[in-house]
Design a protein around this motif. Structure first.
Motif, PDB file in Angstrom:
ATOM      1  N   GLY A  64      -0.673  -1.601   2.650  1.00 30.57           N
ATOM      2  CA  GLY A  64       0.156  -0.736   1.820  1.00 30.57           C
ATOM      3  C   GLY A  64       0.174  -1.051   0.346  1.00 30.57           C
ATOM      4  O   GLY A  64       1.033  -0.553  -0.388  1.00 30.57           O
ATOM      5  N   ILE A  65      -0.762  -1.866  -0.133  1.00 30.39           N
ATOM      6  CA  ILE A  65      -0.830  -2.115  -1.582  1.00 30.39           C
ATOM      7  C   ILE A  65      -1.348  -0.843  -2.250  1.00 30.39           C
ATOM      8  O   ILE A  65      -2.430  -0.351  -1.927  1.00 30.39           O
ATOM      9  CB  ILE A  65      -1.745  -3.316  -1.889  1.00 30.39           C
ATOM     10  N   PRO A  66      -0.595  -0.273  -3.184  1.00 26.69           N
ATOM     11  CA  PRO A  66      -0.962   1.026  -3.762  1.00 26.69           C
ATOM     12  C   PRO A  66      -2.078   0.944  -4.791  1.00 26.69           C
ATOM     13  O   PRO A  66      -2.498  -0.145  -5.193  1.00 26.69           O
ATOM     14  CB  PRO A  66       0.348   1.496  -4.414  1.00 26.69           C
ATOM     15  N   ALA A  67      -2.538   2.117  -5.224  1.00 29.96           N
ATOM     16  CA  ALA A  67      -3.683   2.207  -6.140  1.00 29.96           C
ATOM     17  C   ALA A  67      -3.465   1.439  -7.439  1.00 29.96           C
ATOM     18  O   ALA A  67      -4.405   0.902  -8.008  1.00 29.96           O
ATOM     19  CB  ALA A  67      -3.995   3.665  -6.436  1.00 29.96           C
ATOM     20  N   ASN A  68      -2.242   1.405  -7.931  1.00 28.35           N
ATOM     21  CA  ASN A  68      -1.899   0.510  -9.031  1.00 28.35           C
ATOM     22  C   ASN A  68      -0.983  -0.536  -8.420  1.00 28.35           C
ATOM     23  O   ASN A  68       0.165  -0.226  -8.102  1.00 28.35           O
ATOM     24  CB  ASN A  68      -1.197   1.266 -10.163  1.00 28.35           C
ATOM     25  N   PRO A  69      -1.483  -1.770  -8.226  1.00 27.37           N
ATOM     26  CA  PRO A  69      -0.711  -2.756  -7.462  1.00 27.37           C
ATOM     27  C   PRO A  69       0.696  -2.924  -8.006  1.00 27.37           C
ATOM     28  O   PRO A  69       0.891  -3.337  -9.146  1.00 27.37           O
ATOM     29  CB  PRO A  69      -1.538  -4.033  -7.577  1.00 27.37           C
ATOM     30  N   LEU A  74       4.261  -6.189  -3.976  1.00 24.29           N
ATOM     31  CA  LEU A  74       3.682  -7.534  -3.971  1.00 24.29           C
ATOM     32  C   LEU A  74       4.739  -8.603  -3.720  1.00 24.29           C
ATOM     33  O   LEU A  74       4.447  -9.641  -3.105  1.00 24.29           O
ATOM     34  CB  LEU A  74       2.949  -7.795  -5.282  1.00 24.29           C
ATOM     35  N   MET A  75       5.956  -8.360  -4.159  1.00 22.96           N
ATOM     36  CA  MET A  75       7.030  -9.322  -3.899  1.00 22.96           C
ATOM     37  C   MET A  75       7.356  -9.389  -2.396  1.00 22.96           C
ATOM     38  O   MET A  75       7.728 -10.450  -1.876  1.00 22.96           O
ATOM     39  CB  MET A  75       8.279  -8.969  -4.706  1.00 22.96           C
ATOM     40  N   GLU A  76       7.175  -8.262  -1.705  1.00 25.22           N
ATOM     41  CA  GLU A  76       7.334  -8.273  -0.241  1.00 25.22           C
ATOM     42  C   GLU A  76       6.245  -9.139   0.390  1.00 25.22           C
ATOM     43  O   GLU A  76       6.500  -9.910   1.324  1.00 25.22           O
ATOM     44  CB  GLU A  76       7.242  -6.846   0.306  1.00 25.22           C
ATOM     45  N   ALA A  77       5.028  -9.017  -0.115  1.00 27.26           N
ATOM     46  CA  ALA A  77       3.923  -9.832   0.395  1.00 27.26           C
ATOM     47  C   ALA A  77       4.143 -11.307   0.085  1.00 27.26           C
ATOM     48  O   ALA A  77       3.817 -12.180   0.904  1.00 27.26           O
ATOM     49  CB  ALA A  77       2.605  -9.360  -0.211  1.00 27.26           C
ATOM     50  N   LEU A  78       4.711 -11.583  -1.085  1.00 27.92           N
ATOM     51  CA  LEU A  78       4.983 -12.982  -1.459  1.00 27.92           C
ATOM     52  C   LEU A  78       5.981 -13.613  -0.490  1.00 27.92           C
ATOM     53  O   LEU A  78       5.851 -14.796  -0.125  1.00 27.92           O
ATOM     54  CB  LEU A  78       5.514 -13.037  -2.895  1.00 27.92           C
ATOM     55  N   VAL A  97      -6.282  -3.844  -4.733  1.00 27.42           N
ATOM     56  CA  VAL A  97      -5.934  -4.837  -3.715  1.00 27.42           C
ATOM     57  C   VAL A  97      -6.315  -6.238  -4.201  1.00 27.42           C
ATOM     58  O   VAL A  97      -5.558  -7.200  -4.025  1.00 27.42           O
ATOM     59  CB  VAL A  97      -6.632  -4.513  -2.376  1.00 27.42           C
ATOM     60  N   ILE A  98      -7.485  -6.346  -4.833  1.00 29.19           N
ATOM     61  CA  ILE A  98      -7.921  -7.654  -5.328  1.00 29.19           C
ATOM     62  C   ILE A  98      -7.010  -8.136  -6.453  1.00 29.19           C
ATOM     63  O   ILE A  98      -6.619  -9.308  -6.496  1.00 29.19           O
ATOM     64  CB  ILE A  98      -9.392  -7.606  -5.779  1.00 29.19           C
ATOM     65  N   ALA A 148      -6.458  -9.736 -13.750  1.00 35.90           N
ATOM     66  CA  ALA A 148      -5.778  -8.748 -12.912  1.00 35.90           C
ATOM     67  C   ALA A 148      -4.817  -7.944 -13.766  1.00 35.90           C
ATOM     68  O   ALA A 148      -4.382  -8.408 -14.827  1.00 35.90           O
ATOM     69  CB  ALA A 148      -5.025  -9.436 -11.771  1.00 35.90           C
ATOM     70  N   VAL A 149      -4.482  -6.752 -13.296  1.00 37.73           N
ATOM     71  CA  VAL A 149      -3.499  -5.904 -13.964  1.00 37.73           C
ATOM     72  C   VAL A 149      -2.498  -5.434 -12.913  1.00 37.73           C
ATOM     73  O   VAL A 149      -2.879  -4.930 -11.858  1.00 37.73           O
ATOM     74  CB  VAL A 149      -4.167  -4.692 -14.640  1.00 37.73           C
ATOM     75  N   ILE A 150      -1.219  -5.624 -13.206  1.00 38.46           N
ATOM     76  CA  ILE A 150      -0.152  -5.315 -12.247  1.00 38.46           C
ATOM     77  C   ILE A 150       0.801  -4.288 -12.854  1.00 38.46           C
ATOM     78  O   ILE A 150       1.111  -4.335 -14.043  1.00 38.46           O
ATOM     79  CB  ILE A 150       0.623  -6.599 -11.869  1.00 38.46           C
TER      80      ILE A 150
END
Length: 386
Positions: A64-69, A74-78, A97-98, A148-150
């Motif tokens: 579920g990581i979106p097109a613009n991370p 990402l905090m949920e993944a952390l 995703v990367i 990376a760009v977030i």
């Protein structure tokens, strides 16, 4: 040529049927978090290939990581990384995703209270949690660099981060993955890679002959294979050249010893954050206006680009430079990419002023290769792109 240091530790595993080799690259005792996007990998068979390869490892998934991370996602993944005591990350996806995985690599070892500070305070990651990638969409080059760009939706911000600890340990590049990519995304990938090269090339001559020719060869290759890739993504030769060009466009090689620009990206990121426009398309919106506005300082390189990449030999330096801008814009159009902000939103009025204020507030007072592109000048460039 300027002095430079260059080190790229990422191992590239390139070619047909290489996804299965992921099992050889991750430590057998690792606890792996496999990260991916919206689920397309479950439809095109890549998910099954990766899961089969990882069958003997302890793997948890986060999709579920979106097109613009997105920072909140990402905090949920952390939280999963912390709760499950993850020791290794695997990104299965494209640049978004990367990039998201790079943020997690940094955030997992960050000792501060607010991981967003990594971006707002430009904190370099010297050593992150180890990770690898399985590339599913050629475009950003994130599979072989440390940047990376977030995005953070709540504040409409899109910020960059990086550091030597954020190179992937390995990246698997199987050109066969592009067969299932929609044409829009292929066009975006071609545009993204093309503009990456321009950001490192379209500055001013500095006598770095090899770097210039490296850059020009990538541009020529993208121009040559673009119609083939869009017409038939199953053309393996075209797909392989497309994928490798995208990687080479932003793995650090062509920026060694030369001035670089990156103002187009800085402005384009704001358009994505404000309007949700695809990243590559914001670059196509800004680049022509940027080159026209900064014509006098870029015209020598523009003319060189006209001659070597587009084969334009007639006319003065100015003539060739203007023709190069026109050729570039026409190339984007041939890919199906619009090049005016008004093509994407009717709410464009006031955008230039808002971006200018953001840059002023951040202290971004001198962008570009000469670091003289003030917020006021950025405002004019954005207005030219309406």
């Amino acid at each position: 040529m300027n002095n430079f240091d260059f080190k790229n530790p990422t191992k590239i595993i390139f070619g047909k049927d290489t996804i299965e080799k992921v099992k050889e690259e991750i430590p057998q005792d690792a606890k792996v978090l496999m990260l991916y996007g919206g689920g397309s990998i479950k439809k095109n068979g890549i998910y099954d290939q990766v899961k089969t390869a990882l069958s003997n490892l302890d793997v948890i998934e986060f999709g579920g990581i979106p097109a613009n991370p997105e920072y909140a996602t990402l905090m949920e993944a952390l939280k999963v990384i912390k709760d499950e005591k993850i020791t290794y990350l695997l990104a299965v996806g494209g640049g978004s995703v990367i990039d998201g995985t790079k943020f997690l690599s940094a955030a997992a070892v960050y000792e501060g209270d607010t991981p967003w500070d990594i971006l707002t305070k430009n904190i370099r990651t010297e050593k992150g949690m180890p990770f690898g990638t399985v590339l599913t969409l050629p475009a950003t080059g994130s599979e072989m660099n440390s940047g990376a760009v977030i995005t953070r939706a709540e504040t409409q911000e899109k910020l960059a981060m990086g550091g030597p600890g954020l190179f992937p340990e390995f990246s698997i590049l199987d050109p066969q993955v592009i067969t299932s990519i929609p044409e829009r995304q292929l066009a975006n990938g071609l545009t993204d890679a093309f503009t990456h090269v321009l950001e490192q090339y379209m500055t001013y001559p500095i006598g770095a002959l090899l770097q210039d020719r490296f850059a020009e060869s990538i541009l020529q290759t993208l121009i040559e294979i673009a119609p083939k890739v869009l017409k038939d993504p199953t053309d393996y030769k075209a797909a392989a050249n497309f994928m490798w060009s995208c990687t080479m466009a932003l793995n650090g090689l062509i920026q060694n010893g030369v001035p670089t620009d990156w103002a187009v990206h800085a402005i384009g990121h704001e358009l994505t954050a404000m309007f949700g426009i695809d990243h590559a398309r914001t670059l196509a919106v800004i680049a022509p206006s940027h080159y026209k506005f900064n014509f006098e300082t870029k015209k020598e390189k523009l003319a060189q680009y006209a001659e070597r990449v587009w084969g334009i030999s007639e006319g003065s330096t100015d003539d060739k430079a203007y023709a190069a801008i026109e050729k570039t814009e026409a190339f984007f159009h041939e890919l199906g990419i619009d090049t005016k902000l008004s093509d994407y939103t009717k709410a464009y009025e006031g955008t230039a002023e808002k971006i200018s204020k953001r840059f002023t507030d951040r202290g971004w007072t001198g962008l570009g290769e000469h670091q003289d592109l003030s917020p006021e000048r950025v405002e004019k460039i954005v207005k030219m792109a309406y």
